[in-house]
Design an enzyme around this catalytic site. Structure first.
Site, mmCIF file in Angstrom:
data_model
loop_
_atom_site.group_PDB
_atom_site.id
_atom_site.type_symbol
_atom_site.label_atom_id
_atom_site.label_comp_id
_atom_site.label_asym_id
_atom_site.label_seq_id
_atom_site.Cartn_x
_atom_site.Cartn_y
_atom_site.Cartn_z
ATOM 1 N N SER A 1 4.393 -1.956 -6.001
ATOM 2 C CA SER A 1 5.791 -1.897 -6.457
ATOM 3 C C SER A 1 5.872 -2.027 -7.984
ATOM 4 O O SER A 1 6.757 -1.426 -8.608
ATOM 5 C CB SER A 1 6.649 -2.964 -5.769
ATOM 6 N N ASN A 2 4.968 -2.783 -8.577
ATOM 7 C CA ASN A 2 4.939 -2.834 -10.056
ATOM 8 C C ASN A 2 4.558 -1.479 -10.638
ATOM 9 O O ASN A 2 5.131 -1.033 -11.632
ATOM 10 C CB ASN A 2 3.951 -3.901 -10.532
ATOM 11 N N HIS B 1 0.501 -11.330 -13.552
ATOM 12 C CA HIS B 1 0.256 -12.476 -12.668
ATOM 13 C C HIS B 1 1.607 -13.149 -12.387
ATOM 14 O O HIS B 1 2.395 -13.353 -13.315
ATOM 15 C CB HIS B 1 -0.704 -13.462 -13.352
HETATM 16 C C1 GRF Z 1 2.436 -8.983 -7.915
HETATM 17 O O1 GRF Z 1 3.075 -10.159 -7.526
HETATM 18 C C2 GRF Z 1 1.550 -9.233 -9.096
HETATM 19 O O2 GRF Z 1 2.001 -10.262 -9.916
HETATM 20 C C3 GRF Z 1 0.238 -9.626 -8.474
HETATM 21 O O3 GRF Z 1 0.147 -8.854 -7.301
HETATM 22 C C4 GRF Z 1 1.456 -8.494 -6.860
HETATM 23 C C5 GRF Z 1 1.447 -7.009 -6.719
HETATM 24 O O4 GRF Z 1 2.590 -6.514 -6.096
HETATM 25 N N1 GRF Z 1 -0.857 -9.403 -9.384
HETATM 26 P P1 GRF Z 1 2.813 -4.959 -6.037
HETATM 27 O O5 GRF Z 1 1.587 -4.331 -5.389
HETATM 28 O O6 GRF Z 1 3.010 -4.461 -7.442
HETATM 29 O O7 GRF Z 1 4.030 -4.755 -5.185
#
Ligand code: GRF
Length: 197
Positions: free
Chosen positions: A15-16, A109
């Site tokens: 999702s990021n 993070h």
């Molecule tokens: C996020 O909470 C990020 O901080 C951590 O892993 C998670 C990834 O989420 N490193 P997504 O795959 O981006 O939804």
């Protein structure tokens, strides 16, 4: 920095990564999402890449038992990546990739580093640790990746209050919403030389 050519490493939902791709598409970020690599064939991140017409590769120690690190590096180089973006990537970055992309690998993070980071602190475990410590605030951190987990130079942070009835899940959800702002914003600052790598 010249136009950012982003290579994503993601293990799960991505999702990021999607938030960054969206920022590229709506031109609020002057960057191009050029390749997605996942160790996990079931990662939703790979489906997102396909939908967005971004070249995607499933690479792990089973698909490439003898030359995984070199294969990841070659894929990044083939697509002329100048910035590697870890987006929920659950594997350690090898020295060969760290050397080739020194100070040009970013991670996000879900806590305020240097607190609540390091080996074993990932996913809901991070938020459980924040709650167990009775912290009144948490947040998210974008940092450079080096050879030690969650240790490289901090580039940008956002704070998120901890609420009285928070569970690891509710806190994670609120932090994730902020991550989706923080990661593109940090890349924007890098692209405008407001953050120098
Ligand atoms: C996020 O909470 C990020 O901080 C951590 O892993 C998670 C990834 O989420 N490193 P997504 O795959 O981006 O939804």
């Amino acid at each position: 920095m010249t136009k950012l050519k982003l290579g994503f490493l993601a293990s799960h939902g991505g999702s990021n990564m999607q938030a960054i791709i969206d920022a590229c598409k709506n031109k609020s970020l002057n960057a191009e999402a050029c390749v997605v690599i996942s160790n996990n064939s079931d990662a939703f991140a790979l489906q997102r890449a396909q939908k967005e017409n971004i070249p995607a590769y499933h690479l792990n120690s089973k698909t490439h038992p003898h030359n995984l690190d070199q294969t990841i590096l070659s894929s990044l180089q083939k697509h002329k990546i100048n910035l590697v973006v870890l987006a929920g990537y659950m594997k350690k970055i090898s020295p060969v990739i760290l050397a080739a992309y020194k100070n040009h690998i970013l991670n996000i993070h879900p806590a305020l580093l240097p607190k609540f980071g390091g080996p074993g602190l990932y996913g809901l475990k991070v938020h459980a640790a924040v709650l167990a410590a009775n912290s009144t605030e948490s947040g998210a951190t974008v940092h450079l990746v080096d050879e030690i987990y969650d240790h490289g130079r901090i580039l940008n942070q956002v704070k998120v209050p901890v609420l009285p009835n928070d569970t690891p899940e509710t806190l994670a959800q609120r932090v994730l919403v902020q991550e989706h702002q923080l990661y593109p914003e940090t890349l924007r600052k890098i692209s405008k030389n407001e953050i120098i790598l």
